[in-house]
Design a protein around this motif. Sequence first.
Motif, PDB file in Angstrom:
ATOM      1  N   ARG A 111      -3.785   9.235   3.477  1.00 13.48           N
ATOM      2  CA  ARG A 111      -2.715   8.777   4.368  1.00 13.48           C
ATOM      3  C   ARG A 111      -2.640   7.256   4.384  1.00 13.48           C
ATOM      4  NH1 ARG A 111      -4.209  11.098   8.863  1.00 13.48           N
ATOM      5  NH2 ARG A 111      -5.052   9.258   9.909  1.00 13.48           N
ATOM      6  N   ILE A 167       0.563   5.007   3.266  1.00 15.68           N
ATOM      7  CA  ILE A 167       1.217   4.038   4.155  1.00 15.68           C
ATOM      8  C   ILE A 167       1.455   2.726   3.412  1.00 15.68           C
ATOM      9  CG2 ILE A 167       0.888   2.583   6.201  1.00 15.68           C
ATOM     10  CD1 ILE A 167      -0.484   4.959   7.533  1.00 15.68           C
ATOM     11  N   LEU A 218       6.539   6.929  10.722  1.00 19.14           N
ATOM     12  CA  LEU A 218       5.309   7.290  10.008  1.00 19.14           C
ATOM     13  C   LEU A 218       4.628   8.478  10.652  1.00 19.14           C
ATOM     14  CD1 LEU A 218       3.860   3.738   9.264  1.00 19.14           C
ATOM     15  CD2 LEU A 218       4.912   5.304   7.632  1.00 19.14           C
ATOM     16  N   ILE A 237      -1.283   6.420  13.959  1.00 20.43           N
ATOM     17  CA  ILE A 237      -0.688   5.466  13.019  1.00 20.43           C
ATOM     18  C   ILE A 237      -1.147   4.043  13.340  1.00 20.43           C
ATOM     19  CG2 ILE A 237       1.476   4.412  12.259  1.00 20.43           C
ATOM     20  CD1 ILE A 237       0.947   7.174  11.067  1.00 20.43           C
ATOM     21  N   ASP A 262      -4.512   3.580  12.101  1.00 20.21           N
ATOM     22  CA  ASP A 262      -4.488   3.400  10.646  1.00 20.21           C
ATOM     23  C   ASP A 262      -4.122   1.962  10.273  1.00 20.21           C
ATOM     24  OD1 ASP A 262      -5.131   6.032  10.289  1.00 20.21           O
ATOM     25  OD2 ASP A 262      -3.095   6.702   9.805  1.00 20.21           O
TER      26      ASP A 262
END
Length: 301
Positions: A4, A8, A23, A34, A37
Amino acid sequence: MVDRLFQIVYLLMEKPTTTAKELAELFEVSQRTIYRDIDKLTLAGIPVYTNQGKNGGISILPDYVLDRSVLTAEEKGKIMESLNALNEVSPPEDKNFPAKLRSFLGDSGQDWIEIEFSSWGNPVKDAAVFAQIKEAILKHNYMEIVYSGNQGGSVRRKIRPLKLCFKDQAWYLYAYCCLRDDYRFFKLKRISEITVSDACFEPEVTGKVLPKLNAQYSASLPLVRVTLEISPDMAFRAYEELPDISVADDGRLLCSLEVTDIDWFLSYVLSYGSHMRIVEPPEIREKVRQEVERMRDSFPL
């Protein structure tokens, strides 16, 4: 999670600005995930940033490039080999991710390796066991297992699962055993039942654990060097299972190896029937003879 994060970055390189909501919907996670992340990417040195306001969002510096040219062909190949192996244990959330990464690395598209860790005839069962254990490890849930040890019999144990390990054609679960009050390796094939508890334990960093497995076997049992003679009829099996095989003039296969678990080794020799003979040492050869006598007595004519 790793796939992931990569995606991104990949998306931000193609699209100047996106939002946490977009996202989150794309990857089917929360916006909070997110943002976590994005924090991870920033800490890793990737220039991802957020802008507040009506036209704000998440962006990456326009001149940032993932420089795939710094990777050699050998390094790219190793990345894809590792990915293929990991896919068997933990498939990525995005089924198209391996193809995307292969395209990004400039892979030639030659499909030269395929790996499957499941045993013959049980791929669905093995995948279910892996998924169950993986979930417990990642969520730090206690497990109860029924385990068959070397001493015979099965024992129910409460454990804290920490890591899955692969060693010499076998999978092990490294865990803290509440019964023994110590860390243990459990061979997956010897686990007959698994129950995942709702109770959680504090996560801990294990570091490299396979050296502990090596030390455990080296220290617990004495090494005995054994020389074997194998019939050419069993060459197909011997070459798969035994190291450093030489061939005599008459075609017999010879192998010298160090053995730790004598009880297991006796059963292994017997599995070859008359196609394997222990040349030396004589005391191990005598143990095999005695075991054959016991087997004969167990099945009287």
